[in-house]
Design a protein around this motif. Structure first.
Motif, PDB file in Angstrom:
ATOM      1  N   LYS A   1       4.248   5.605  61.074  1.00  0.00           N
ATOM      2  CA  LYS A   1       4.403   5.737  62.519  1.00  0.00           C
ATOM      3  C   LYS A   1       3.260   4.685  63.337  1.00  0.00           C
ATOM      4  CE  LYS A   1       4.312   9.812  65.713  1.00  0.00           C
ATOM      5  NZ  LYS A   1       2.950   9.994  65.667  1.00  0.00           N
ATOM      6  N   MET A   2       2.175   4.533  62.755  1.00  0.00           N
ATOM      7  CA  MET A   2       1.142   3.769  63.277  1.00  0.00           C
ATOM      8  C   MET A   2       1.652   2.206  63.388  1.00  0.00           C
ATOM      9  SD  MET A   2      -2.466   3.578  61.936  1.00  0.00           S
ATOM     10  CE  MET A   2      -2.830   2.396  60.654  1.00  0.00           C
TER      11      MET A   2
ATOM     12  N   GLU B   1      -0.308   4.127  69.664  1.00  0.00           N
ATOM     13  CA  GLU B   1      -0.679   5.479  68.668  1.00  0.00           C
ATOM     14  C   GLU B   1      -2.209   5.991  69.108  1.00  0.00           C
ATOM     15  OE1 GLU B   1       0.404   7.359  66.540  1.00  0.00           O
ATOM     16  OE2 GLU B   1       2.159   6.448  66.838  1.00  0.00           O
TER      17      GLU B   1
END
Lengths: 708, 121
Positions: free
Chosen positions: B117-118, A172
């Protein structure tokens, strides 16, 4: 905001409000009960939160004030009082109205209620919904030139045990801009200390991004306390060449050393041209295929919201379920015809198909009917408020105790049960329970109780309304029944008969009925409603101790398992749930006693009826009859028929007006060959038989015993 | 990698809104009404992540996390906690039980998706 979500919230709200109300009423009884305070608080809290999620902003805002009030109750700074309860009940109605239509309540009304509520608080808290988290989310990311950070990240050793893959965080991070990544392995000293599930990785990341230190930190929020995390700003000029810097500084990073300002300047000097302002820098991801997959996923979702919904649960309107049940009914009927035809044709293949269709139809039927089963508890909760209001109105002190709320019944049955049960409750408060002073004079607790309970018994559900009031006035009932010619003077009535009497239309007079239960409906309406549900009512009462109305209902309305029988050329269906056994009876063995046919079954005498005689069917009685032994609430009674055809899935059709009043019939069904069969109402037939025996003056007690 | 998410909350509105947000982002998902229901679904179906409320009847979020961490299938999957209060007490109890992280209610869809999502990668 989505309509689906609003609809979901409205449905959920009913449960929450019921819970809120339950808590409030409990609190009124025992003001110091902290569990009830918590219950009220939790309900309000969820209403506020869920309401806001569903887009009911005014509702959430208003509920917030009520919640704040109860926060003070919880902390002990406000005492529970009847004013508090009344205001909160009012607030509950306001919430209900706001959920139905947010514009239905004027701002003044809300403001005035909020002011009243606020008046209870020691100091009015001008509370604002906590927006801390959302505020941060709304904050625009720092836009400016690109900065380059060195991020050093050593996750906690047990990170995998908490279900977190630190590589995901690093990935991320690399998506925030242009990045270079190195992962080092920080192995334990000895092999003995090695644990396969422990994480010993240290990452060094060099990142050029438009985002801030806080944005980077946010990524590691779940592990920041336990991790070693270093975020160092190395350059904010936007002129650093990332690749060159990475090559030069990796050894420093791995040694845990920060490049100096000189180091930074020397890299910039090597290649003195600024990094172009980039929207999509070429990023070197650790696993490009994974990123590709993520992109694909996003693209898919853009085109197919529906596809993603497949796994989630689906809400459907109840009319569609009703329609489904109707269709199943039709399917069952057609399947019966298929079976009939395949038997006639006797084609092996066709028979096999027919059997499979039959099996599937059964499964489908059970599945569909089970979808419609809902717990009765939600209906129970609704009554609590009504009982409270009614008791107040009548000056009576009443507590409603409920049990068996998780008992499941067909949705339609529950909906249609609500009115008659409410009527029985009203009846109990109004006529059953005495006034407080009368109760204390009779040596009873001042507070009267009404027990509302439900439980399953075989293929039926029993719902009981039991009060501890004065009991039925049998003398008055007798007088009244004789007056109406429903009872001969001196004739005995058993307790099943009492219900028949008091629930007959026009039995009660206005003299006996007060404003409450006398609002145009009597017990005859209850009886009609229950009988429409194919249910029965029994009454038990003893003077001075109370009355119990026991409503017995079928689990489902639409389709039953039946036993198909034949008498002459007529066919009938008996509910299989009531059938206990089938006995062959040779006509020569018949024993008549006091005008009744009796049967010996394993040392027990069981009376039985000739349905042929009952329905006036002509023809010759076969030498060997079949007697179906039914178990009706503990009584055993036989029904003689010519032939037992077999089990039959019976789709119940109601009878036309002409037949509706014929005792002993409860409906009709269509058979496989398209002809009709009548469904027998066995309890009604039993009552018929009993009243007849009574008239003969030769009542032979029907044998009672327990059955396994 | 399995990106199917089990959403556990006794509030239908919360379940629905989480589920709708996940749908929009293309994460397949399933709902459970409490910890007990979740355990049943976990034992028969396969999930790559759990998002759970804490205060629930039958089995609360802490209990669910503890049990899930003892099951082979869910020992290492991310479990996010939906909390109404972000107190340190809740966080540390959650961590002790084996929670991966937390989302504070009321949340915004974007916020939720960011965290998902992380964690899911």
């Amino acid at each position: 905001m989505s309509d689906i979500l609003q609809e979901t919230f409205r449905e959920e709200l009913q449960e929450l409000l019921a819970d809120l109300e339950g808590g409030l009423l409990k609190l009124e009884e025992s003001p110091s009960d902290s569990e009830s305070v918590n219950r009220v608080f939790r309900a309000l809290h969820t209403i506020k939160g869920s309401g806001a999620l569903a887009g009911f902003d005014r509702l959430a805002g208003f509920t917030h004030h009520v919640e704040a009030l109860f926060e003070d109750v919880r902390s002990g700074s406000i005492e529970v009082s009847s004013v508090l309860i009344d205001l909160t009940l009012q607030a509950q109605d306001t919430i209900q109205a706001l959920a139905a239509d947010e514009d239905s309540v004027s701002q003044q009304d809300i403001a005035s209620l909020v002011e009243h509520l606020g008046g209870l608080q020691v100091d009015i808290i001008d509370a604002v919904v906590s927006e801390e988290e959302t505020a941060r989310d709304d904050m625009p990311a720092t836009v400016g030139s690109h900065s380059t950070f060195w991020v050093r990240f050593r996750p906690p050793v047990d990170v995998f045990e908490r279900g977190l893959d630190p590589a995901n965080l690093v990935r991320e991070l690399t998506r925030m801009g242009d990045a270079r990544v190195s992962a080092g392995y920080d192995a334990p000293a000895s092999f003995e200390d090695f644990e396969p599930t422990a994480c010993h990785v240290v990452w060094n990341i060099l990142l050029t991004t438009a985002q801030s230190t806080i944005d980077i930190q946010d990524l590691f929020i779940f592990v920041e306390d336990e991790s070693e995390l270093g975020i160092e700003l190395l350059d904010d000029s936007g002129r650093l060449n990332l690749e060159q810097a990475w090559q030069a500084w990796l050894p420093l990073f791995e040694a845990g050393k920060k490049p100096t300002a000189e180091d930074v300047n020397s890299i910039i000097a090597q290649n003195d041209e600024p990094v172009p302002e980039h929207n999509g820098p070429e990023r070197r991801s650790m696993t490009p295929d994974r990123r590709q997959a993520a992109t694909d996923r996003r693209q898919e979702s853009g085109s197919g919201d529906d596809a993603a919904r497949v796994a989630a649960s689906v809400r459907v309107r109840s009319e569609r379920l009703d329609k489904l049940v109707d269709l199943i009914g039709e399917l069952v009927t057609v399947q019966a015809r298929l079976k009939q035809v395949s038997t006639t044709i006797s084609d092996v293949d066709l028979e096999r198909i027919s059997e499979e269709v039959e099996q599937l139809t059964w499964e489908l039927r059970d599945e569909v009917l089970s979808i419609r089963m809902v717990p009765i508890g939600s209906t129970f909760n609704r009554f609590a408020r009504q009982v409270r209001d009614l008791a107040r109105e009548l000056g009576k002190d009443v507590q409603l105790l409920t049990s068996g709320g998780d008992t499941e019944l067909d949705k339609t049955v529950i909906e249609r049960l609500s009115d008659p049960v409410l009527h029985l409750l009203r009846n109990a408060i109004d006529h059953g329970l005495e006034l407080p002073e009368q109760r204390s004079a009779a040596g009873k607790p001042v507070k009267g109780s009404i027990r509302l309970s439900a439980f399953q018994s075989g293929a039926s559900v029993l719902v009981e309304v039991r009060d501890d009031g004065r009991g039925l006035n049998y003398d008055w009932i007798r007088e009244r029944a004789e007056e109406k010619g429903m009872l001969q003077p001196g004739e005995d009535f058993n307790q099943v008969g009492v219900w028949e009497l008091i629930s007959s239309a026009g039995f009660s007079t206005s003299e006996a009925i007060t404003s409450i239960s006398g609002r145009g409906v009597g017990l005859d309406v209850v009886r009609k409603a229950i009988e429409d549900l194919r249910g029965t009512v029994e009454v038990e009462s003893s003077s001075g101790e109370g009355t119990c109305f026991r409503v017995k209902l079928p689990l489902t309305l639409a389709i039953i398992d039946g036993l198909l029988v034949r008498i002459g050329r007529e066919r009938f269906v008996m509910p299989l749930a009531q059938v206990e056994e089938i006995i062959e009876q040779n006509r020569t063995d018949v024993e008549r006693q006091h005008g009744r046919d009796l049967l010996h079954i394993r040392d027990e005498i069981v009376p039985y009826l000739h349905l042929r005689r009952e329905f006036g069917i002509n023809g010759r009685i076969p030498d060997i009859e079949q007697v179906i032994i039914a178990n009706l609430d503990g009584f055993r009674l036989g029904f003689a028929v010519d032939e037992v055809i077999g089990e039959h899935q019976t789709v119940i059709k109601s009878l036309g007006r002409m037949y509706r009043d014929i005792p002993g019939l409860s409906g009709a069904t269509v058979l496989g060959d398209g002809s009709l069969a009548l469904i027998l109402d066995l309890p009604a037939l039993m009552r018929l038989e009993e009243s007849r025996s009574r008239q003969d003056g030769n009542l032979v007690p029907v044998t009672t015993q327990t059955f396994s | 990698m399995n990106n199917r998410i089990l959403v556990v909350d006794d509030s239908a509105t919360v379940r629905q809104s989480v589920s709708m947000a996940l749908d929009r982002a293309g994460y397949p998902n399933q709902q459970a009404v409490d910890g007990q229901d979740a355990l049943e679904k976990l034992s028969t179906e396969s999930f790559g992540m759990i998002i759970t409320d804490i205060n629930m009847p039958n089995l609360d979020g802490f209990g669910l996390i503890q049990r899930a961490r003892k099951m082979d299938k869910t020992q290492y999957i991310p479990i996010l906690v939906l909390t109404t209060e972000s107190s340190d007490e809740v966080k540390s109890r959650g961590k002790a039980a084996g929670a991966t992280g937390w989302i504070v209610k009321p949340f915004k869809a974007n916020q939720l998706l960011k965290v998902v999502k992380m964690v899911l990668g």
